[in-house]
Structures are given as C-alpha cells and as structure tokens.
Design a protein around this motif. Structure first.
Motif, short mmCIF file in Angstrom:
data_model
loop_
_atom_site.label_atom_id
_atom_site.label_comp_id
_atom_site.label_asym_id
_atom_site.label_seq_id
_atom_site.Cartn_x
_atom_site.Cartn_y
_atom_site.Cartn_z
N ASN A 33 -5.60 0.69 6.71
CA ASN A 33 -4.64 0.28 5.64
C ASN A 33 -3.23 -0.41 6.35
OD1 ASN A 33 -2.17 2.48 5.67
ND2 ASN A 33 -3.97 3.55 6.31
N GLU A 34 -2.94 0.01 7.46
CA GLU A 34 -1.84 -0.57 8.12
C GLU A 34 -1.98 -1.92 8.55
OE1 GLU A 34 -0.36 1.69 11.37
OE2 GLU A 34 -0.15 3.68 10.34
N ARG A 35 -3.22 -2.30 9.01
CA ARG A 35 -3.75 -3.56 9.49
C ARG A 35 -3.44 -4.33 8.23
NH1 ARG A 35 -3.67 -8.04 11.06
NH2 ARG A 35 -5.42 -8.95 12.21
N ILE A 36 -3.95 -4.03 7.13
CA ILE A 36 -4.09 -4.64 5.81
C ILE A 36 -2.73 -5.00 5.38
CG2 ILE A 36 -4.69 -4.47 3.34
CD1 ILE A 36 -7.32 -3.40 3.82
N LYS A 37 -1.65 -4.00 5.50
CA LYS A 37 -0.32 -4.17 5.02
C LYS A 37 0.36 -5.24 5.74
CE LYS A 37 0.28 0.60 3.54
NZ LYS A 37 0.66 1.82 3.81
N GLU A 38 -0.13 -5.53 7.10
CA GLU A 38 0.58 -6.50 7.83
C GLU A 38 -0.02 -7.86 7.50
OE1 GLU A 38 0.59 -3.91 12.16
OE2 GLU A 38 -0.78 -5.42 11.97
N MET A 39 -1.11 -7.95 7.00
CA MET A 39 -1.86 -9.21 6.55
C MET A 39 -1.37 -9.57 5.47
SD MET A 39 -5.78 -8.24 7.77
CE MET A 39 -6.48 -9.75 7.16
N THR A 40 -0.76 -8.60 4.62
CA THR A 40 -0.65 -9.11 3.14
C THR A 40 0.87 -8.93 2.73
OG1 THR A 40 -1.18 -6.85 2.42
CG2 THR A 40 -3.06 -8.56 2.37
N GLY A 41 1.68 -8.58 3.57
CA GLY A 41 3.27 -8.27 3.32
C GLY A 41 3.33 -6.84 2.60
N GLY A 42 2.44 -5.93 2.89
CA GLY A 42 2.95 -4.63 2.07
C GLY A 42 1.54 -3.92 1.60
N GLY A 43 0.32 -4.59 1.44
CA GLY A 43 -0.69 -4.29 0.77
C GLY A 43 -1.11 -5.17 -0.42
N VAL A 44 -2.52 -4.66 -0.68
CA VAL A 44 -3.27 -5.69 -1.62
C VAL A 44 -2.89 -5.60 -2.98
CG1 VAL A 44 -5.01 -6.49 -0.09
CG2 VAL A 44 -5.24 -4.36 -1.59
N ASP A 45 -2.95 -6.20 -3.96
CA ASP A 45 -2.93 -6.18 -5.21
C ASP A 45 -3.93 -5.10 -5.75
OD1 ASP A 45 -0.30 -7.94 -5.67
OD2 ASP A 45 -2.02 -9.39 -5.32
N TYR A 46 -5.25 -5.42 -5.32
CA TYR A 46 -6.54 -4.73 -5.64
C TYR A 46 -7.15 -4.23 -4.46
CZ TYR A 46 -5.12 -7.16 -9.74
OH TYR A 46 -4.52 -7.83 -10.98
N SER A 47 -7.47 -3.00 -4.54
CA SER A 47 -8.40 -2.63 -3.53
C SER A 47 -9.82 -1.92 -4.14
CB SER A 47 -7.80 -1.60 -2.62
OG SER A 47 -7.64 -0.25 -3.07
N PHE A 48 -10.94 -2.27 -3.59
CA PHE A 48 -12.17 -1.69 -4.16
C PHE A 48 -12.98 -0.75 -3.10
CE2 PHE A 48 -11.01 -5.52 -6.45
CZ PHE A 48 -11.37 -5.30 -7.80
N GLU A 49 -13.39 0.57 -3.51
CA GLU A 49 -14.04 1.40 -2.58
C GLU A 49 -15.33 1.20 -2.92
OE1 GLU A 49 -16.04 4.30 -1.03
OE2 GLU A 49 -15.61 4.66 -2.96
#
Length: 403
Positions: A280-296
């Motif tokens: 989740n920290e890696r994704i926040k770095e890639m997207t400027g805070g997190g994604v709009d939608y995540s799917f598990e």
C-alpha cells in the motif's frame, strides 16, 4: 447417446438449433456423460448418468462448452466444511442450447442458445424488482445448495438411481443439465457463432468487468489497483481499461502473469515479494496518495487489508471479489472507515443476469471487451482432470472444454 444433436441452422446467420434424432427426448430421462466428483479433491470420474426431465419452471440444456473457475476448484476441494456434498456435478461457466423446458417456462424455448448463471433473477421478488441490487431472494448464489428449488430433489442420478448433487444452480460438467428458468439467459441468435467465447460471461468475465463498471463505476482518468491477476482480476483490468482508467496497477506474487496482464490493460506491476515496504505504501508513492479504486481478487485477508489501505483517503473505494473461505473477519478497524475510504462486496459484477447480460454479451462480441484473451487453453471434455491441473499450476486463465 440417444437424444438430440446440435447442428447449424443453415441460414448463414450463425444460429443454432436442435435437430431431433430417432428418439424424442422431451419429457424423458436422458443418459449422458458427466464428470462426477465423489469426494473432496478426488479425480473426476467420466461416466454415464441419468438426467431427469425439467419440472415446473425448469429448463434442460445441452451443454456445448464449459470452463473452469477457481470457485469450482475451491468447492471441489471442499475448503469450507459446509460444501461437502458428494457425489456432485460441479461447473458453473457454460453455454449451450435449450433441449426442452418444463411447465410454465415462457422466456426460452427449445433450440434457443443460452448461458446458465449461478446468480439467478426470478424477476418477481423484491430484490429483483429493485435496481439497487442484483441479488435474487430465491435463486441467488448459494454454494451450499445441492438440490432443485421446486421439490428439494436432484435431477441427476447414477444408472443405479442414486442421487448426484447439484452445484451453484448450474452443474455444467455434464452433457446435459437442468436449471431453474431464473438461471438461464437467452442469448441473441446472431451471436451463436461466438458461443464458445460467451461461455465466459457465465461468471469470471462478468464478475470482473461488472465490478469495474457497475459496482465501482470506474471513471475515465482514474487510478486502479487490482490485487490478484487471475481471470477475475484481469477482467477487472479489462473493464477499467474500457472505462479509460489512466493507471491500472496489477499486484501478484507470480511475475509470469505480468506479460498477459499488459494485454488486458495493466500499466504497472508490483510483486509483493520484491518490495521492501508494504504494497500500500508503494502504491501511494506511485499515485500521489493512493488509487481511486482497489479490487481484492485473491480471497486473502492480508491482501484485502493492503487493498483497503491502497485506496486514497477521502474517496477511495475497495471492492471485494475474492472468495474468503476462512471464518476470520475483516482486518479493518471501524475507525479506519472515518477517513473517507469505503469498502463493498460485489457478486457477479452487479449484473442482473437475465436483464442485462444479453446486452453485455453483445458489447463483448463487438469488441468492448475481448473475450478471446481470457481463453488460454481448449480441451475435450474428457480431459477435465488435465484442465484442473492447469488451473492448479497457475498455467491457465480459462480452459474451455468442448462437449
């Protein structure tokens, strides 16, 4: 076997119909081949079974194609103790032709091309009449259900007359099956030549694409993270791509999946085993805070938590598609919902099967979603055990079996 055979209509429009054979089968028992599971994880036995005629508001279908989903795999292994109902005929992704109908059935007739669906739509209950949900009070998804709704009996028996149980309202690992009319979707006849591909809208593709379109309503330019790149996860990516998502991050521990995933719309790939920090920290770095939608899409609680924390504070939405057989509860503290993130579940991609699937089928065949990319293997029905081995080994997305 005696019965009816499927032939081309002969009018060059690709439709199919049933050509009567020397023995009329309407209203009679049919003897045919089926793959029967006699115990958890035991090899399927290809043998002759008796398929009884449909009763009131039921339909008997000649299966032409069927494919294998992870839900079949998990239920066959009886990962949940309550699933232990054997002998059983599994399978819930398929396409075929109506062989005959029971009393009261008017929406389909003999010769119609159809796909069975595990999440039915009776059209009469308060759920079906509501556009807020795609659930059905009587014929919703129920992996524990093992008999027909009308009389509590099976329509499959051994040659000796012993019952063989049903699965997910469909039981498609058989040359013929009987389903409730609420679980049959009539496909436009002009799409008959694509019946093999349309097998996939019975479950996996509809579940994934629908989660992006209906459950999340992914917007153009938005960012997406997909956790678990099996068929459902890649269908989510395909749906997000079709909606114009700007970044689609795929998360999986199998690096071999990235090559296939790129063709389905995945723009970036993360292997958690290669990361020194939480995903989740890696994704926040890639997207400027997190994604709009995540799917598990993995059915793993640790993955679910990462997916939830990957969603952007304030508005991020997490959609749960993975099957969680563990009795453990959500790994989320209630106060974590006070920062604006949301989490929802999605069944069958939010599609109302009988109402909306015919239009979705038409969209797929006209290129909105490429179904061919999901079919990695094709085998004769007799090689069903090999098809399961491919799925277990992670070598196939969808293996289509020809009956």
């Amino acid at each position: 076997m005696e019965g009816q055979e499927v032939v081309a209509n002969g009018n060059n429009n690709g439709s199919l119909k049933l050509k009567p054979s020397s023995s009329e089968t309407r209203g009679k028992n049919i003897q045919c081949k089926a793959a029967v599971a006699y115990g958890p994880g035991e090899a399927f036995v290809l043998e002759q079974v008796i398929v009884h005629p449909p009763q009131k508001m039921e339909v008997r279908i000649k299966i032409l194609y069927t494919s294998i989903c992870h839900t079949d795999l998990g239920s066959w292994k009886a990962e949940n103790e309550a699933q232990r109902a054997f002998p059983r005929i599994f399978g819930h992704e398929a396409s075929g032709v109506v062989e005959c109908v029971g009393e009261g059935v008017t929406e389909v007739k003999e010769g119609d091309i159809v796909v069975p669906i595990f999440n039915g739509e009776c059209g009469e209950c308060c759920y079906c009449k509501s556009w807020v949900t795609n659930m059905c009070e009587r014929f919703g998804v129920n992996p524990m259900k093992k008999v027909m709704d009308s009389d509590g009996k099976t329509r499959f028996t051994t040659l000796e007359g012993k019952p063989i149980y049903h699965f997910l309202n469909t039981s498609t690992f058989s040359e013929y099956t009987v389903v409730d009319s609420a679980c049959v979707v009539n496909i436009p006849p002009q799409l008959a030549s694509s019946l093999k591909q349309l097998t996939l809208i019975s479950c996996g593709v509809s579940t994934g694409v629908g989660a992006a379109w209906n459950s999340a309503n992914v917007n153009a330019g938005s960012t997406v993270a997909v956790f678990g790149l099996g068929a459902v996860g890649l269908a989510v990516a395909e749906g997000a791509r079709a909606r114009g998502a700007s970044k689609i991050i795929g998360v999986d521990i199998n690096p071999d999946k990235f090559i296939k995933a790129q063709a389905m719309g995945i723009t970036d790939f993360i292997n958690p085993r290669d990361e020194e920090k939480p995903v989740n920290e890696r994704i926040k770095e890639m997207t400027g805070g997190g994604v709009d939608y995540s799917f598990e899409c993995a059915g793993n609680l640790d993955v679910l938590r990462e997916a939830f924390l990957s969603a952007h504070e304030g508005w991020g939405l997490t959609v749960v598609l993975g099957i969680h057989s563990s009795p453990k509860l959500l790994p989320i503290h209630p106060m974590e919902l006070f920062n604006g993130r949301r989490i929802i579940g999605s069944v069958f991609g939010g599609f109302k099967g009988k109402t909306q699937l015919p239009h979705f089928a038409n969209e797929c065949i006209h290129g909105v979603v490429n179904l061919d990319k999901f079919i990695t293997h094709e085998l004769p029905f007799e090689e069903i055990n090999k098809a399961f081995d491919l799925l277990i080994a992670g070598k196939s997305l969808r293996c289509v079996l020809h009956l």
